[in-house]
Design an enzyme around this catalytic site. Structure first.
Site, short mmCIF file in Angstrom:
data_model
loop_
_atom_site.label_atom_id
_atom_site.label_comp_id
_atom_site.label_asym_id
_atom_site.label_seq_id
_atom_site.Cartn_x
_atom_site.Cartn_y
_atom_site.Cartn_z
N SER A 136 -16.19 10.21 2.85
CA SER A 136 -15.02 10.99 3.26
C SER A 136 -15.33 12.05 4.30
O SER A 136 -16.37 12.73 4.24
CB SER A 136 -14.39 11.67 2.05
OG SER A 136 -13.42 12.60 2.44
N ALA A 178 2.42 2.84 2.45
CA ALA A 178 3.65 2.71 3.23
C ALA A 178 4.59 1.70 2.58
O ALA A 178 5.75 2.01 2.28
CB ALA A 178 3.32 2.29 4.66
N GLY A 179 4.10 0.46 2.35
CA GLY A 179 4.96 -0.57 1.78
C GLY A 179 5.39 -0.26 0.37
O GLY A 179 6.55 -0.49 -0.01
N GLY A 212 0.84 -1.19 0.00
CA GLY A 212 0.00 0.00 0.00
C GLY A 212 0.87 1.23 0.00
O GLY A 212 2.02 1.21 -0.46
N GLU A 252 0.24 2.20 8.98
CA GLU A 252 -0.78 1.89 9.98
C GLU A 252 -0.42 0.66 10.81
O GLU A 252 -0.95 0.48 11.90
CB GLU A 252 -2.13 1.66 9.28
CG GLU A 252 -3.29 1.53 10.25
CD GLU A 252 -4.64 1.33 9.58
OE1 GLU A 252 -5.65 1.17 10.30
OE2 GLU A 252 -4.68 1.33 8.33
N ARG A 260 -6.44 9.44 15.42
CA ARG A 260 -5.80 10.02 14.23
C ARG A 260 -6.66 11.14 13.65
O ARG A 260 -7.85 10.97 13.43
CB ARG A 260 -5.59 8.93 13.16
CG ARG A 260 -4.98 9.48 11.87
CD ARG A 260 -4.76 8.37 10.88
NE ARG A 260 -6.00 7.78 10.42
CZ ARG A 260 -6.74 8.25 9.41
NH1 ARG A 260 -6.37 9.36 8.79
NH2 ARG A 260 -7.83 7.62 9.03
N ARG A 292 -12.54 13.13 14.82
CA ARG A 292 -13.41 11.99 14.54
C ARG A 292 -13.97 11.35 15.81
O ARG A 292 -15.13 10.95 15.83
CB ARG A 292 -12.64 10.96 13.72
CG ARG A 292 -12.36 11.44 12.32
CD ARG A 292 -11.48 10.48 11.54
NE ARG A 292 -11.37 10.94 10.16
CZ ARG A 292 -10.61 10.34 9.25
NH1 ARG A 292 -9.90 9.27 9.58
NH2 ARG A 292 -10.56 10.80 8.01
#
Length: 671
Positions: A285, A45-46, A43, A454, A464, A338
């Site tokens: 969203s 990050a990876g 994703g 994550e 977050r 949130r």
């Protein structure tokens, strides 16, 4: 109890990252060609990490359980990515982003990591623009920004409602460049099932080819886990159905501490569930809260009329509506963080004001925004004295330009036009702030095992802020890990290729095969999904948006009992040595059944309310904050890092005490 060394630099916080980069060891380009790195997950990050490490000269093996990196769950991110560029000239800065992130996380994150995140955020935007990511632009052609919850500035860069997809395609294109050069070996449809430890260091993985069922050995000098979060422990969540905790949990069981598992984010803006038949929930969203106003009817009579279909929401006048976020939090209104927005929606629905058949929905209304934008558009276009119909037409056009694909998605799912009828939304499990504990270099407690995005715990504290997940994932992958991993690999340049025919690999492969054979041999009466659904009900009902001591203790007992039943009565059809999607699910659910108990144990131990972790016993009793979360900074100002000891209930707690030198600890208020 071990003392956790975060390896955070000392000195002025604005100089720490620069100083750290100057102090750590490097690997010269010629030696990088002899170093192998495994990256789990592709994703944001990876994918960004794999591309960056290969671009630097390392040999990278990248693993994804999907058929392509393009299908990583990062693609589902909608609203945007934060960066402190201050393009709107509204007072933003690295410090303001740092402050908002620490405050938004309810003062439960490591200052040094968060400041670094803010510091590199601007570089992410430059990197992505250079890759061709089509960020939205204003009338002058400059990059546009919008605001997100928990902040007073506009710092969120976006690409309509598909920002995650566009950012992922940027990382994927960078990966493809390296795949073509042979620097990345891509293993699609492969799942990591074990971490291999050789002489105390992470030296490889055991993976299953999900097409053939073959068990494979892969070695490397370091292993990077970027496999995302564990929200699917709740069964119903906004995560892709395949998202799982297995890679991180395998590392945990080999010695990597698991930090803050109870920190789960409930997103306030999701399409409500319609029944027990659903297998996932759909996110709308948070960017919609820029222009949408959240409300419920003031009178119970109107609530019942709307539920029964006798009234439509558009029939209620402004005076008959309770814009409860604007009422309770006037400073931030609909853009509170949130966790605050989610709890407020639950409170209204628990009080009986939910507007759908299940009583679990509130309205998100764009009427005011359409009117406002319509009048502005008419003035800009020189249309004098526009009719009410023309104002609505103009305003709806502006909204369509900003959020069109989100409105279309809502219409497709709910069969209601959100331009003319308010959306119905309700909170749902979305993101997990907990994950593998990592130090400042992003290394876990296992030498050579890194964790990014994550999958780690590092930057968000107990909650977050919106648009910060994409920021952290790309910061870790593009700008942090490529520097810090060299400090470890500098000592590996003489190691040579890691052989896979060692006792450590033999033992790891045997444990995987034994586990899979045991699962296939049970031949019980219940499907994997029935266990997963039951786990999800325990998690949501007893460890969800609100938690208490009795419920958490009950959750631990029930989950342990369910896990024992799983290993006695699960039924997995198909064959062990071929494609078997039920077996894939079974391995993942088996790990979630262990994580769920640790999750409840962590929530039980943390006898305070902070961020997404809300203990009913810990609320403000009076004053202007009455009813809000009550933190306990005297006793719980630490990161909970759990060491595996054979059973989740036997895990040993280690603490990383948090220090706040640059931000004052105070009650988080958005009123």
């Amino acid at each position: 109890m071990a003392k956790l060394d975060s390896k955070a630099p000392t000195g002025p916080i604005k100089e720490q990252w620069t100083k750290h980069k100057n102090d750590i060891q490097l690997v010269n380009p010629a030696n990088k060609r002899n170093i192998d790195i495994i990256v789990i997950g592709t994703g944001l990050a990876g994918g960004s990490a794999a591309a960056s490490l290969a671009e630097m000269g390392y040999n990278v093996k990248a693993f994804a359980y999907q058929d392509s990196p393009r299908r990583a769950h990062s693609i589902a991110a909608q609203g945007g990515i934060n960066a402190s560029k201050n393009y709107q000239n509204d007072g933003d800065s690295n410090y303001r982003l740092f402050y908002d992130t620490v405050k938004g996380g309810d003062y439960r994150s490591r200052e040094s990591n968060v400041y670094r995140l803010a510091e590199v955020s601007g570089n992410i935007i430059d990197q992505c623009v250079a890759q061709g990511v089509p960020f939205a632009r204003d009338y002058g052609g400059l990059l546009d920004n919008r605001s997100f919850g928990g902040v007073l500035v506009s710092r969120t860069f976006y690409a309509k409602g598909q920002t995650g997809q566009q950012l992922l395609l940027g990382a994927y294109s960078a990966m493809n460049r390296q795949i073509a050069k042979g620097k990345i070996q891509m293993y699609n449809r492969h799942e990591m099932l074990e971490l291999v430890i050789v002489d105390g260091k992470a030296r490889g993985i055991i993976a299953r080819n999900l097409i053939t069922g073959e068990i494979e050995r892969h070695s490397a000098h370091a292993v990077v886990i970027g496999s995302g979060g564990y929200g699917n422990v709740f069964y119903l969540s906004t995560n892709a159905m395949g998202s799982n905790v297995t890679a991180a949990w395998r590392a945990h069981k080999k010695g990597a501490y698991f930090a803050n598992p109870c920190y789960t984010q409930i997103h306030p803006t999701c399409i409500p569930r319609s029944g027990d038949h659903q297998s996932k929930l759909t996110l709308m969203s948070e960017s919609l809260r820029n222009d949408g106003r959240i409300w419920v009817p003031k009178s119970m009579e109107d609530v019942e009329a709307i539920r029964s279909g006798k009234k439509k929401p558009i029939d209620l006048s402004e005076e008959e509506r309770d814009y409860y976020l604007e009422r309770r939090y006037p400073a931030f209104g609909n853009l509170v963080p949130r966790d605050v927005a989610s709890r407020a929606a639950k409170e209204r629905c628990d009080a009986g004001y939910g507007v759908n058949a299940t009583g679990e929905a509130v309205f998100l209304d764009f009427k005011s925004a359409i009117q406002r934008y319509g009048k502005e558009k008419a003035l800009v276009d020189g249309v004098h004295n526009p009719s009410p119909e023309k104002i609505i037409e103009f305003g709806a056009g502006v909204i369509k330009d900003k959020y069109g694909n989100l409105f279309q998605m809502y219409n497709k799912i709910v069969d209601t036009d959100p331009y003319t009828t308010p959306m119905m939304i309700y909170p749902a499990v979305h993101y997990t702030m907990g994950g593998l504990w990592v130090d400042y270099n992003l290394m876990t407690t296992i030498p050579g095992c890194y964790c990014i995005g994550e999958a780690n715990f590092s930057d968000h504290g107990a909650n977050r802020l919106g648009a910060s997940a994409l920021m952290q994932g790309l910061a870790d992958g593009y700008f942090v890990l490529p520097y810090t991993i060299g400090d470890y690999l500098a000592d590996e340049i003489r190691t040579g290729v890691i052989p896979t025919d060692s006792p450590a690999f033999d033992e790891a492969e045997k444990s995987v095969k034994d586990r899979l054979e045991k699962l296939m041999s049970i031949n019980g009466s219940r499907s994997v999904d029935t266990f997963h659904k039951e786990l999800g009900k325990y998690m949501w009902n007893l460890a969800g948006m609100a938690r208490n001591e009795a419920g958490l203790k009950e959750a631990m007992v029930n989950i342990k009992k369910l896990r024992e039943e799983f290993w006695q009565d699960v039924r997995i059809p198909g064959d062990l040595n071929s494609m078997n999607t039920e077996l894939e699910k079974a391995t993942r659910v088996a790990d979630m059944l262990e994580l769920g108990e640790l999750f409840a144990k962590d929530a039980l131990e943390r006898r305070e309310s902070c961020g997404g972790h809300f203990r009913e016993e810990s609320v403000e009793q009076d004053g202007p904050q009455k009813g809000e979360a009550l933190r306990d900074d005297v006793n719980f100002k630490f990161v909970s890092a759990w060491e595996y000891k054979g059973e989740p209930g036997d895990a040993v707690l280690h603490k990383e005490e948090l220090e706040f030198k640059d931000i004052e600890l105070k009650t988080r208020s958005y009123k």
